[in-house]
Structure formats: C-alpha cells, structure tokens
Design a protein around this motif. Sequence first.
Motif, PDB file in Angstrom:
ATOM      1  N   VAL A   1       0.834  -1.201   0.000  1.00 11.37           N
ATOM      2  CA  VAL A   1       0.000   0.000   0.000  1.00 11.37           C
ATOM      3  C   VAL A   1       0.869   1.252   0.000  1.00 11.37           C
ATOM      4  N   SER A   2       0.599   2.152  -0.943  1.00  7.14           N
ATOM      5  CA  SER A   2       1.336   3.414  -1.020  1.00  7.14           C
ATOM      6  C   SER A   2       0.396   4.615  -1.096  1.00  7.14           C
TER       7      SER A   2
ATOM      8  N   GLN B   1      -5.291   1.426   0.211  1.00  7.53           N
ATOM      9  CA  GLN B   1      -6.071   1.171   1.420  1.00  7.53           C
ATOM     10  C   GLN B   1      -7.505   0.783   1.073  1.00  7.53           C
TER      11      GLN B   1
ATOM     12  N   VAL C   1      -0.955  -6.063   5.565  1.00  9.72           N
ATOM     13  CA  VAL C   1      -0.561  -4.858   4.835  1.00  9.72           C
ATOM     14  C   VAL C   1       0.907  -4.545   5.087  1.00  9.72           C
TER      15      VAL C   1
ATOM     16  N   GLU D   1       3.012  -1.235   4.258  1.00  9.27           N
ATOM     17  CA  GLU D   1       2.689   0.125   3.832  1.00  9.27           C
ATOM     18  C   GLU D   1       3.942   0.972   3.698  1.00  9.27           C
ATOM     19  N   SER D   2       3.961   1.824   2.672  1.00 11.11           N
ATOM     20  CA  SER D   2       5.059   2.767   2.500  1.00 11.11           C
ATOM     21  C   SER D   2       4.702   4.078   3.186  1.00 11.11           C
TER      22      SER D   2
ATOM     23  N   GLY E   1       4.012   6.782   1.624  1.00 10.00           N
ATOM     24  CA  GLY E   1       3.192   7.584   0.723  1.00 10.00           C
ATOM     25  C   GLY E   1       3.995   8.476  -0.200  1.00 10.00           C
TER      26      GLY E   1
ATOM     27  N   VAL F   1       6.354   0.613  -1.791  1.00  9.33           N
ATOM     28  CA  VAL F   1       6.876  -0.404  -0.885  1.00  9.33           C
ATOM     29  C   VAL F   1       8.114  -1.036  -1.519  1.00  9.33           C
TER      30      VAL F   1
ATOM     31  N   ASP G   1      -0.919   4.641  -7.411  1.00 14.96           N
ATOM     32  CA  ASP G   1      -1.979   5.059  -6.507  1.00 14.96           C
ATOM     33  C   ASP G   1      -2.416   6.460  -6.906  1.00 14.96           C
TER      34      ASP G   1
END
Length: 393
Positions: free
Chosen positions: A88-89, A94, A109, A111-112, A114, A118, A144
Amino acid sequence: MTLSHGRPYLAIPGPSVMPDRVLAAMQRPAPNIYTGALHEMTATLIPDLKRVAGTAHHAAIYIANGHGMWEAALLNVLARGDRVLALVSGHFGQGWVATARALGAKVEVIESDGASPVAPDRLEARLRADRGHEIRTVIACHVDTATGVRADMAAYRAALDAAGHPGLLMADCIASMGCDRFEMDALGVDVAITASQKGLMTPPGLGFAFFNDRAAEARGRADMVTPYWDWRPRAAPELYYQYFAGTAPTHLLYALRAALDLVGEEGMEAIWARHARLAAAIWAAVEAWGREGEMRLGVRAAQDRSHAVTSVGLGAPDADRLRAWCETEMGVTLGIGLGRTPPEGWFRIGHMGHVNAHMVLGALGAIEAGLSALSIPHGAGGVTAAARALAAA
C-alpha cells in the motif's frame, strides 16, 4: 469579472478529458442488442484492449467502476478466508484492502510512507517467511491515484520468484493503464484491472480485468464469486449477453471503440513517451515554485512518480485556496488532496489521456497566476521551467 468563461479544463486525475471523437461516437440512437453490427464491433474491442494491457491472455469487460474491479479481481481468485498480502502506497491501496476484508479475506498490509512505493525487499522477506504458502495473492496499485506513487511491478514479480512463492501478483492499473508504461505479460503480472475514465478517455462505467492462465486456474477454487462477477463467461462468451452478464452498455462501447481507435493511431510507445514528457514538465514547474515557500512534489524520486497524476503539497489551507481560485477565476479544476493529511494542504494535477503540451502549460500558467494572486510564497519561473522541459530533445 472572471477569466473562466470559455471551455473549462478538468485537470483532475479522472474522469479525464474526453476527445471530441469519443463524445461524438455516443450521439446515436440505441442499437439492436441482439444481433448485427453491435456484436461485430464488441468483438473488435477485445484484441485492442489486450494490446493496451500488454497481454496475450484473457480479458473481461464489466459494467463497473474501479471499486467494482477490486471486487471482480478478488472474487475470481480467492476462497473465503484466504490470505492476501497488500502493498500500500496511498488511499486507493487502502481502499482495495478494505474491499478484500469486506469480502472475507485475511489481509496483511505492508505500507510505505506515501512518498515512495513499498520496497521489493520487504515483500521478498515476508514471502520467504510464508513457508506454508498461505498467502494466495499479492495486491498492489501500479499507480496510486491519491499519492501518484508508481510501483515497480517487475521488481515485485522478481521478489515472488526469488522467494519461490506461488502467490498471484495482481495490479490495480486504474490510473496508469494507457499512461504509464505497463506490459502485463512482460512484467509477470497475473491479474491487472483498470477502468474506462482515465487513460482510456471514455466516460466512467466500464471496468476491465486481464488475467493469465495461472489466475484462470485459481478461479476453480474461488468460492465467493457470484454469477455477475464471474469472469469466465465474460472472457469466453458463448452468447453475446455473457460479455456483460446482461444488457450491453451500448453507448459506452461506442465511446470505447472511438478511444481505442485514437490509441491505435498514436501507438502505445508514443503515448507513453508523451505522458512522460508532460509529467516531466509539471515536475519542473513544481520544483521551480518550491525553491521558496512550502510547495513540494509528493513523491521524492522521479522513477517512483506516475506519468498520469502528480500530487503536490502546498500547506493548509493554501492548496484549497489555490484550487478554488484556479477554478473560479481561470476555469481550471485541480484535483483534491485525497487521502492526504491535512487534505486542504494538497492538490493533484491530472495529466492523463487526451492531454497535450498547451493544455499542461495552460494549467501550469493558471497555477502560477493563482500563487501570485493569493500571495502564496513560491519560487519564480515555474512555467518557464516547464516550457524548457517540453522543448528538451
């Protein structure tokens, strides 16, 4: 007095600008859905869609938006309680996680932050730890739409292979397909999904799933799929209505046919190159403005940035002030700071689909005017920097 009178420019990351030929294609009476020209035209869509996706495998068309395609992809490969690993980025990653959990999957998950995707080594480490191969599929957004982060799907496939893991690799290409380079088979992606309203330049309402033989085999043990979401009859219909599990979305199909004609005329290599050049111009402008004040690109490294959408931080409430001014005074609508904290401190520029250099320069000129009109601190020469980027060989 406002300068916004005239043709408005919707510079949001979808629905994107629709070409006149696409709009004109829909202006016709309802066709006969039972036989004849509509059936013949629909059959031509499939090979062209596969060319856009870069696959020789299977394609299914749905009457659905991107959220529907999240469900379609998951339902056709999972049994209830299966484990899913999500990379997830941003906000839409999400969202896919929330959909998977609502369907009964057990979702883990990674997650990076943002501002980057990842890292593949995090994926490989987790897959190596899954010695019982309980993880059935890895899901990730190629781009994303909220953050503009672009993931390296080839590196994710390499991580799966290095770990000797049999899980499927599934990519959300809703923002990226037809904009960022994506070749499903070459990248080793098992399932790719997209929708009509971004790079495909067609009104919202059509969704597409592309899947290879490994994913088709997984359908055999999937126990949650319902008749509407089943991709088997859609990908290999015996009767025309099975393409859509009912009445065809006739006028959206005419629009899609016109859009795919435009894609074929330009060619995928040229389309990818155009999007890359336009994106680079936008990044150059934001970097120039960011030499003073708070403006910054949301994604740190250029190789991790989408060529379809750029997320820009400006500080709250200046991003919302700028968006409002550009729309009311200039006729340019920018995207909201979706999934960002605080949302009023971010905006997004959509540069996907039917977009050219003068449209991008016009949007950037409106932004620069707004920064000045609202006395928002910024560096000079953003539009000039963009023009130089576009002029570069």
